[in-house]
Design an enzyme around this catalytic site. Structure first.
Site, PDB file in Angstrom:
ATOM      1  N   HIS A  66      14.491   1.778   0.657  1.00 54.86           N
ATOM      2  CA  HIS A  66      13.953   1.074  -0.508  1.00 54.86           C
ATOM      3  C   HIS A  66      12.729   1.846  -0.986  1.00 54.86           C
ATOM      4  O   HIS A  66      12.410   2.901  -0.439  1.00 54.86           O
ATOM      5  CB  HIS A  66      13.635  -0.386  -0.165  1.00 54.86           C
ATOM      6  N   HIS A  68       9.345   0.992  -1.397  1.00 51.56           N
ATOM      7  CA  HIS A  68       7.955   0.764  -0.988  1.00 51.56           C
ATOM      8  C   HIS A  68       7.345   2.111  -0.615  1.00 51.56           C
ATOM      9  O   HIS A  68       7.972   2.916   0.084  1.00 51.56           O
ATOM     10  CB  HIS A  68       7.907  -0.181   0.220  1.00 51.56           C
ATOM     11  N   ASP A  70       5.200   3.181   1.487  1.00 55.59           N
ATOM     12  CA  ASP A  70       5.046   3.654   2.878  1.00 55.59           C
ATOM     13  C   ASP A  70       6.316   4.369   3.365  1.00 55.59           C
ATOM     14  O   ASP A  70       6.256   5.171   4.292  1.00 55.59           O
ATOM     15  CB  ASP A  70       4.639   2.511   3.833  1.00 55.59           C
ATOM     16  N   HIS A 160      14.522  -8.229   1.767  1.00 58.96           N
ATOM     17  CA  HIS A 160      13.105  -7.920   1.958  1.00 58.96           C
ATOM     18  C   HIS A 160      12.239  -8.811   1.049  1.00 58.96           C
ATOM     19  O   HIS A 160      11.062  -8.552   0.859  1.00 58.96           O
ATOM     20  CB  HIS A 160      12.917  -6.433   1.621  1.00 58.96           C
TER      21      HIS A 160
END
Ligand code: ZN
Ligand code: ZN
Length: 305
Positions: A66, A68, A70, A160
């Site tokens: 995904h 995000h 990080d 999520h």
């Protein structure tokens, strides 16, 4: 056992957005059938590959779970540094990226952001243009997304949170061995479905002390992830040979300390009594008849036997 016979999984980064030097950003290396693939490229993925002695140019594909940051902020480093002529890099073919819808936009925007560096190195260092090219494939539902050298990867949708979409986990199959990765998710039946009968089930987890759970922003973070008790329920139903935690979210504040690894295990034990490891950076799993766990010896810069 050599890598050509078995399936090997190495956790490169077991962390979260927290810039901890002992837990780098999320990234995992899969090796089997002469193939090397990365799942996500968080902060420091290149440094962990360097410690392992795996040249960046040897990685066949980068899979994304995904968007995000990080999980993606190590991509420019991996892509650009991996193009250099030195032994630790040397990519001479286009970077193959496979991810949910949105991967093409991410990579094409990185190409725009780093256009000046690419232009300079093409002229100055005479690096091969193919080595900085990219080949991006997108998918939008559960299914087979990679099949090379007997190594098969299936993507499956996870949960999520309402707005963090798309978000996927991965199931890896090679020579009858199975490794499954939850990706970032709350408790989700799809992980149990795809994780059933796995040799290795790698799951994310988030913990916070009860005092801290009173804070609204902490509740919001935990609501996007899986608690140790919930992960234990997933493990208890899927029954992997070995369950492993990665993406270890240990929430804290300036006055409340994060739950320890021992506390994380104790919470999990309330719902699951099978084999369990709390992942560490460069922890490695050799999946054969059984699952062998190895740790990295920082002092000797080598895997422990
Ligand atoms: Zn996430
Ligand atoms: Zn994450």
């Amino acid at each position: 056992m050599t890598t050509d016979e078995g399936l090997r999984v190495t956790l490169l980064g077991t962390g979260t957005p927290i810039p901890r030097p002992d837990r780098f950003g999320p990234s995992t290396l899969i090796e089997a059938g002469g193939q090397k693939i990365l799942i996500d490229a968080g902060r420091g993925a290149t440094m962990r590959l360097y410690q392992l002695g795996v040249p960046m140019g040897r990685v066949n594909a980068l899979l994304l779970t995904h968007f995000h940051s990080d999980h993606t902020n190590g991509i420019p480093d991996f892509w650009l540094t991996g193009w250099l002529s030195s032994f630790y890099a040397r990519r001479t073919a286009p970077l193959h990226v496979i991810g949910p819808r949105g991967a093409k936009e991410l990579i094409s925007n990185l190409e725009k952001a780093y256009a000046a560096d690419i232009k300079i190195r093409l002229v100055d260092e005479k690096l091969p243009p193919e080595g900085i090219a990219t080949r991006v494939e997108e998918f939008d539902h559960d299914g087979l997304i990679y099949d090379q050298g007997g190594l098969k990867v299936f993507a499956f949708e996870v949960d999520h949170g309402e707005v963090i979409k798309p978000c996927f986990g991965y199931r890896i199959e090679y020579g009858g061995r199975i490794a499954v990765f939850s990706g970032d998710t709350r408790y989700n039946r799809n992980v149990i479905k795809y994780g059933a009968g796995a040799d290795l089930l790698v799951h994310e987890v988030a913990t916070a002390r009860p005092e801290l759970m009173k804070e609204a922003y902490i509740q919001r973070i935990v609501a996007h992830h899986t608690t140790p008790r919930e992960a234990g329920l997933v493990f208890a139903e899927a029954r992997p040979k070995l369950a492993v935690y990665t993406h270890v979210v240990q929430l804290a504040s300036d006055t409340i300390s994060p739950p320890s690894v021992e506390e994380l295990i104790a919470e999990t034990r309330k719902t699951y009594d099978g084999p369990l490891e709390v992942g560490e950076d460069l922890m490695q799993f050799e999946i054969g008849e059984d699952v062998k766990v190895r740790r990295y010896d920082v002092q000797h810069a080598a895997m422990m036997p």
